[in-house]
Structures are given as structure tokens and as C-alpha cells.
Design a protein around this motif. Structure first.
Motif: not given
Lengths: 211, 211
Positions: B35-38, B40-41, B46-48, B51
Motif C-alpha cells: 500500500s502507499s502507506k506501507e 511511505s513507511k 508521505t503516502a499522499s 499516490r
């Protein structure tokens, strides 16, 4: 004369070496005074950008008289930190490490490597210029005993984090990283990367899209 | 699937190789979906941001399902231009030139140097890996006859503009410059610089001001 350096943008920090380089060239050509307009023509920054940059650090010139090239060159060198010397080591004594050894020895004589380190026993004792290649097992002790400021990492990516961890444990103050990874480093240690492959891939992208 | 690349910022162009590198690492670890969140980590963007970057090029993932790592890796490689190969030459066969020769030969095998050139007659005929060092007098002919795409300049600053002019005259399409000068190049030729000394001076500045 100079204001404190807090709040200076990374973009300006990266322009400073460029000013320093152009001012050195002007000095060599015997130019004594230069206006922001003339400097703008040579460097490709706008004159207002140049005036704004110099104002960040204080008063370098007098309205209508231009800048004294020698003073400006010396002051910018001082801002960059070229009024001091740094004790460095290079980890990774392959072609890149050797290139960097020759390079940093010459570079204003401010960053002379005190030793190089490698894992390959066949390289131990070999000298690159005046710099001896040592067993990387001695790294931490050497860094501590010789008050090394900067560790220059020229290893493959797979070894770079371990090397960085060992440098940090030995109280290094800065790391100049050529390995193609993003190192995890405590905040108090300065990290500067030269990501060669990212530059190559950017070139590739630009060529593919330059139709 | 991909939108045209016009209007892409240099900042994004420089993030692409970083995505490519991290995705390669994830692939190696056997991660299939992320995911973009993972992401990002791992990457620190940032996840945004992630994306938004991927949206610039089209639809790489499905809302709520994450991105297919292999597809994303291959597509970003293609966007960077790694679906093609480039014919390169290196001018300047010193330590840096040799380091770059080894490096580019390995690098995804997309940029293999066809020859190296130097002014030092004692180097003529020597091979670095499979790459022969030739007389720089042969540069233009070689570039023309072998349809060289990229000239890699590893000479001192004082020779770099002349070398660049000769590469341009021989219809080079891109220049990867390691010499510490700002080359003057016609607009149709892509120029990418690795300014090593500017990075070193930035490190110096940051260390001086890291009190």
C-alpha cells in the motif's frame, strides 16, 4: 558581518559551492569587482536571486559598486566551512574509493583521508598516494583514536548500513555516502549522499523523453 | 496505461529512481502487494505524495488493494527508460573514469561503455574490464561510427568543455558530466551533472553549522 545560518534553505546551501567555484574563476582571471548583474550573466541565476542569497549572510557589497570578488570568495569559503580542515576516512578501497581518495586529497586540502579501509586482505598495506589501506576491523578504533570527523562510504550498498552503524558508534560527526542506499543515521550525525545511480536514471528518463 | 510525460517536475524525475530501488528491494524480499502507506513507511515520502506521483503516470493500483510490486517495478523501469539500452563512452580514464566504467557496466547492463578515451598515450590499449582505452583524438569518429548515445565526462574541469563540444559535434544525444564545471550544451542534448565537490562542500557547511 555574517548573520547566523539558521533557516538557510538546502537550495541555498547547494548554491554556495557554485558561487565559490565561479568566484575562484573570476579571481583567477583577475576580476576585482563584479555586479550581481554581471555575475548573473556568468552563472545563470537571476541578479535578484544572487542579491537575495548574499543578503542572507550579511552585507557583501555596496549598492551601485558591486561586490569585491576576493572578499566574497573568502567569505563564502568561510560560510561553507573551508576555513577549517576535516579528518576523513574512506571505507571501501575499490575504484570509487580510490577515485575519491585522490579527489579529496587535492580538494582544497581540507578533507585529506587519514586512512582507507577494506575487507579484502590483499589490499591491506597498499597505499593510494599517501593513504594506507587498512583492515576494516580496525575502523572503530582508528576513528576514535584519530578523531576522525567524516566517514566516506564507498562500499557496495549491501555493506553500507553496517559501515555507517560502526562509524556512528565510533562518534563520527558526518558521513559522505556514495553507496546506493538511504542510510539510517541518528539526527546528530550529518549525512550527505551522492546517489550516482539516481543521476544516471534521471539522464535515462530525460533522454527517453527528449523526442 | 501511461500518460505522456510532459510537465513532469524534475523533483518527481529524481524520485523515480528511488521508487525503482525500493521496489527492487521489496521484490527481492518476496513482497507482492504494497500500500502507499506501507511504502511511505519504508521510503520516508508521505503516502499522499506517493499516490500523487504514481497518478502522474496512470493507474498503478486499485483503491484499497495496494500496488502490485512487480508491475510497479517494471512500469517505473520503463518510465525511467530501462526498457532500452544506451551506447556510452567514457572520456577521462583516471580513477574516476575507471570507477564509472565498472559501475556502468554492471548497472542493469543498460549503459555499457563501448570505449574509454584519454590523452595519456601510456594508457592507450589498456583494458578496464572489457573496455579499451583509446586515444582521445579518435573520439569524434568513434562516437559517429558506433552510434554512441551518451558521453560520460570524467576529465578535469579544464578539459571538460572542449570534450563536450567535440561530443556535441559528433551528434551525441546525452552527456553525463562529472567534471566540476557548468557545461554549455545545445538544448537538444540532454545534460546531467554529478557535482561531487558541491556535495562535499554542502557536507562541510552542514557540519560547520551542526552545533
Amino acid at each position: 558581518m555574517l548573520k547566523p545560518s539558521s533557516g538557510i534553505s538546502m537550495a541555498l546551501i547547494r548554491r554556495l559551492p557554485k558561487y565559490h567555484r565561479y568566484l575562484a574563476e573570476l579571481l583567477e582571471k583577475g576580476v576585482a569587482i563584479i555586479s550581481s548583474k554581471e555575475l548573473s550573466k556568468v552563472m545563470g541565476f537571476t541578479a535578484s536571486q544572487i542579491r537575495q542569497d548574499f543578503n542572507t549572510f550579511g552585507e557583501f557589497g555596496q549598492q551601485g559598486y558591486g561586490y569585491n570578488v576576493e572578499v566574497l570568495y573568502r567569505e563564502i569559503g568561510r560560510i561553507i566551512g573551508l576555513d577549517q580542515t576535516y579528518r576523513t576516512v574512506i571505507v571501501g578501497a575499490g575504484h570509487l574509493g580510490q577515485a575519491i581518495a585522490n579527489y579529496t586529497s587535492l580538494k582544497e586540502s581540507k578533507f585529506i583521508p587519514q586512512a582507507m579501509f577494506d575487507i579484502n586482505p590483499r589490499m591491506f598495506g597498499i597505499k593510494i598516494g599517501d593513504i594506507e589501506i587498512k583492515d576494516v576491523d580496525e575502523l572503530e578504533n582508528f576513528v576514535r583514536n584519530h578523531q576522525i570527523d567524516i566517514g566516506i562510504i564507498c562500499t557496495p550498498g549491501s555493506n553500507a548500513q553496517e559501515v555507517a552503524d560502526r562509524l556512528v558508534k565510533a562518534n563520527i560527526k558526518g558521513i559522505w555516502n556514495f553507496a546506493p542506499i538511504d542510510l539510517k543515521i541518528p539526527e546528530q550525525v550529518v549525512l550527505e549522499n551522492v546517489h550516482v545511480s539516481e543521476s544516471l536514471f534521471a539522464l535515462s528518463f530525460l533522454m527517453k523523453n527528449n523526442k
